[in-house]
Design a protein around this motif. Sequence first.
Motif, mmCIF file in Angstrom:
data_model
loop_
_atom_site.group_PDB
_atom_site.id
_atom_site.type_symbol
_atom_site.label_atom_id
_atom_site.label_comp_id
_atom_site.label_asym_id
_atom_site.label_seq_id
_atom_site.Cartn_x
_atom_site.Cartn_y
_atom_site.Cartn_z
ATOM 1 N N GLU A 255 74.195 6.230 72.507
ATOM 2 C CA GLU A 255 74.428 4.712 72.135
ATOM 3 C C GLU A 255 74.730 4.527 71.519
ATOM 4 O OE1 GLU A 255 70.653 4.218 72.240
ATOM 5 O OE2 GLU A 255 69.093 5.071 74.136
ATOM 6 N N ASP A 256 75.377 4.603 69.970
ATOM 7 C CA ASP A 256 75.957 3.964 69.199
ATOM 8 C C ASP A 256 77.826 3.600 69.488
ATOM 9 O OD1 ASP A 256 75.908 6.932 68.157
ATOM 10 O OD2 ASP A 256 76.144 6.292 66.130
ATOM 11 N N GLY A 257 77.257 4.717 70.843
ATOM 12 C CA GLY A 257 79.645 5.117 71.213
ATOM 13 C C GLY A 257 79.568 6.142 70.742
ATOM 14 N N CYS A 259 82.479 9.621 70.056
ATOM 15 C CA CYS A 259 82.239 10.540 68.972
ATOM 16 C C CYS A 259 83.837 10.872 68.366
ATOM 17 C CB CYS A 259 81.757 11.895 68.505
ATOM 18 S SG CYS A 259 79.963 10.862 68.129
ATOM 19 N N ALA A 279 69.682 11.018 60.879
ATOM 20 C CA ALA A 279 70.135 11.272 62.361
ATOM 21 C C ALA A 279 71.316 12.226 62.419
ATOM 22 C CB ALA A 279 71.104 10.049 62.120
ATOM 23 N N LYS A 294 82.992 7.372 63.504
ATOM 24 C CA LYS A 294 81.788 6.069 63.135
ATOM 25 C C LYS A 294 80.623 6.973 62.083
ATOM 26 C CE LYS A 294 78.766 8.633 66.613
ATOM 27 N NZ LYS A 294 78.202 8.441 67.990
ATOM 28 N N THR A 295 80.436 8.353 62.550
ATOM 29 C CA THR A 295 79.506 8.511 60.942
ATOM 30 C C THR A 295 79.806 8.687 60.153
ATOM 31 O OG1 THR A 295 78.154 10.119 62.992
ATOM 32 C CG2 THR A 295 78.256 10.953 60.616
ATOM 33 N N LYS A 298 79.395 6.099 58.168
ATOM 34 C CA LYS A 298 77.474 5.053 58.586
ATOM 35 C C LYS A 298 77.408 5.642 56.356
ATOM 36 C CE LYS A 298 76.437 4.644 62.988
ATOM 37 N NZ LYS A 298 75.338 5.248 63.732
ATOM 38 N N CYS A 322 78.287 16.995 63.398
ATOM 39 C CA CYS A 322 77.894 16.149 64.180
ATOM 40 C C CYS A 322 77.518 16.596 65.679
ATOM 41 C CB CYS A 322 79.464 15.317 64.457
ATOM 42 S SG CYS A 322 79.009 13.660 62.936
#
Length: 322
Positions: A255-257, A259, A279, A294-295, A298, A322
Amino acid sequence: MTYLETAAQFYSEVAQTPEIGLCCVQSTPLQLPGLKIPRTMEEMNYGCGTTVHPNELANQPTVLYVGVGGGLEALQFAYFSRRPGAVIAIEPVKAMGEAARRNLETATQLNPWFDTSFVEIRTGDAFNLPIEDSSVDIVAQNCLFNIFEPADLTLALKEAYRVLKPGGRLQMSDPIATRTIPAHLQQNEQLRALCLSGALTYQEYTQLIINAGFGQIEIRARRPYRLLDTQTYNLNENLLLESLDSVAFKVDIPEDGACIFTGKTAIYAGKESFFDDSAGHILQRGIPAGVCDKTAAKLATVKPGEILVTDSTWHYNGGGCC
């Protein structure tokens, strides 16, 4: 004549009369125990990197290879999948397909373990693969998709996605450009066929892969490839092309894009023995953990000063959190 027709004519000619290193910077073929590569295959090694990653090839996967060329990587894939029909090679250029068949026949004389039935060469193209939905473990292509214009590249990527099994992998090696290639070079059909003017930027290239539905991309190698200099190519400044080896997985896009793993790691340096971001990422104190870009972004903002995020190494081989 369209750019695809120009490319077909060009590769028909070099299939009949190989030109060593005519378009790509050749690399030494992957060396494997008991694998001997015919000289003609090496001469027709027109790729810019490799799509053959041994750690991806356990359990004799079924491989669809798009654009067989001289057959070198088809032979390398067959090394790991030694059974009839394990490698299906799609080739639109008749002369190239014939050359690959001859080279594979030669390979049987050098490699007692190899049988030509391991590689099936079919006539077809990347935009309408003669393969059933969700039927292969790996789709691979080396230095072919980069000659496509963006709309055609989108079609090719969607076709690859279609024929892959869930969790299957798209393994590619293509040139990318460090900045947008000027229009006068993009429109030069001969330079496009030579893998010099169709390259997209890294951001454009990876986004098209994601747009096709792939939820995870791993960068296996990124290195300098060719320099388009100001004098030869009528440029205001030199333009560097890079070679990018990647593996994209047919998994759902989070959902957040998507990886994208580029070799970044996150290292926890706080007081506790580990850090859990709730998460799915647990960082042991002082131990680097591979994370997607992405991670990484964050985590860099979660505990400033307690989590160190390293730069991309442009090489990733799994093992992350991940």
